[in-house]
Design an enzyme around this catalytic site. Sequence first.
Site, short mmCIF file in Angstrom:
data_model
loop_
_atom_site.label_atom_id
_atom_site.label_comp_id
_atom_site.label_asym_id
_atom_site.label_seq_id
_atom_site.Cartn_x
_atom_site.Cartn_y
_atom_site.Cartn_z
N ARG A 51 13.03 -3.88 -6.99
CA ARG A 51 11.65 -3.67 -7.42
C ARG A 51 11.62 -3.46 -8.93
O ARG A 51 12.56 -2.92 -9.52
CB ARG A 51 11.02 -2.44 -6.73
CG ARG A 51 10.95 -2.51 -5.22
CD ARG A 51 10.07 -3.66 -4.71
NE ARG A 51 8.69 -3.52 -5.14
CZ ARG A 51 7.78 -2.77 -4.50
NH1 ARG A 51 8.12 -2.07 -3.44
NH2 ARG A 51 6.55 -2.74 -4.95
N ASN A 87 6.02 1.85 -5.66
CA ASN A 87 6.43 1.47 -7.01
C ASN A 87 5.51 2.03 -8.10
O ASN A 87 5.96 2.38 -9.18
CB ASN A 87 6.49 -0.06 -7.12
CG ASN A 87 7.53 -0.50 -8.10
OD1 ASN A 87 8.50 0.21 -8.35
ND2 ASN A 87 7.35 -1.68 -8.68
N PRO A 107 0.83 -1.21 0.00
CA PRO A 107 0.00 0.00 0.00
C PRO A 107 0.87 1.26 0.00
O PRO A 107 1.84 1.35 0.74
CB PRO A 107 -0.80 -0.12 1.30
CG PRO A 107 -0.82 -1.59 1.59
CD PRO A 107 0.50 -2.11 1.11
N GLU A 108 0.50 2.20 -0.85
CA GLU A 108 1.27 3.44 -0.92
C GLU A 108 0.63 4.51 -0.04
O GLU A 108 -0.38 4.27 0.61
CB GLU A 108 1.41 3.86 -2.38
CG GLU A 108 2.05 2.74 -3.21
CD GLU A 108 2.65 3.17 -4.53
OE1 GLU A 108 2.97 4.37 -4.68
OE2 GLU A 108 2.84 2.30 -5.40
N LYS A 159 4.07 5.89 4.62
CA LYS A 159 3.42 4.59 4.73
C LYS A 159 3.21 4.15 6.18
O LYS A 159 2.81 3.02 6.44
CB LYS A 159 4.26 3.54 3.99
CG LYS A 159 4.43 3.84 2.51
CD LYS A 159 5.31 2.81 1.83
CE LYS A 159 5.51 3.16 0.36
NZ LYS A 159 6.36 2.15 -0.33
#
Length: 292
Positions: free
Chosen positions: A282, A192, A2-3, A52
């Site tokens: 990533r 990401n 989750p961003e 976050k």
Amino acid sequence: MPEGHSVHRLARQFGSVFVGERLSISSPQGRFAAGARRIDGQTLVGSRAHGKQLFLTFDNDLELRVHLGLYGAWSFGGDDTFRGASSIGAPRRVGEQETSDDGEELTYAGPPTPVGAVRVRLVASHGWADLRGPTACEVLTSGESAMIESKLGPDPLDPHADPEAFTARVRRSRTPIAALLMNQSVIAGVGNVYRAEVLFRRRLNPQTPGRELSTTDVQALWSEAVAAMLNGVRNGRIVTTDPLIWGGGVATPEEAHYVYRRAGKQCRVCNAKVLVSELAARKLYWCPDCQS
């Protein structure tokens, strides 16, 4: 993972549903039993997000800090006065948009029997919240929380954030800008998806060292992150494309992004093939022509 927009939505939901309530707090799974005892029976007096990280503040000067990580998620329910998402958390668990698990109106006859590994359960007079699978979940003093926050970069969703701190950290670094955007000590809350999308929207090569970007470029990148993440808070999902692409209505997952998870597909702007590589463990997506 989750961003930042999801964590800010969590903070808002806790603020609207649970702040001012004396909470019954337990750890059905048992792994958080000692921490739960420290805040059980206390009144929630505040909730906030920094990047976050979620901080829930209680009236005994203790805070519950939660970082959802890759797999964490909160689920919610309540009586007919409850208003809010039924699930917010890891995309792998609940998707980018928060919805009721069954698509029906929530009902409340007290919290249900815990299902799965519920790390923390919070119960108020009109609702409940269950936390599963977080990377971090701990009870801290306000001073300890302040120490953690001091190590985080500015948050684009904080109206009081200092964008100059972001600009300074980027422009003195030799690290590629795509890696800097994922560094939570440089900018808090970008993950990401936002990383790939805001770089595309600014037509920046993701491999450009931070120090090679102009001050104007870095400031514009900050503004782009603010706009994109505010849109995520409003909508409960990440949609970065121009509405002309999806012709009004609601963007489908396929229509929501310019480059993220579109490797091998045509760029929406120039028709070149979107590329993917790995950076800082990533996947990184970009257009080799638009972001040359």
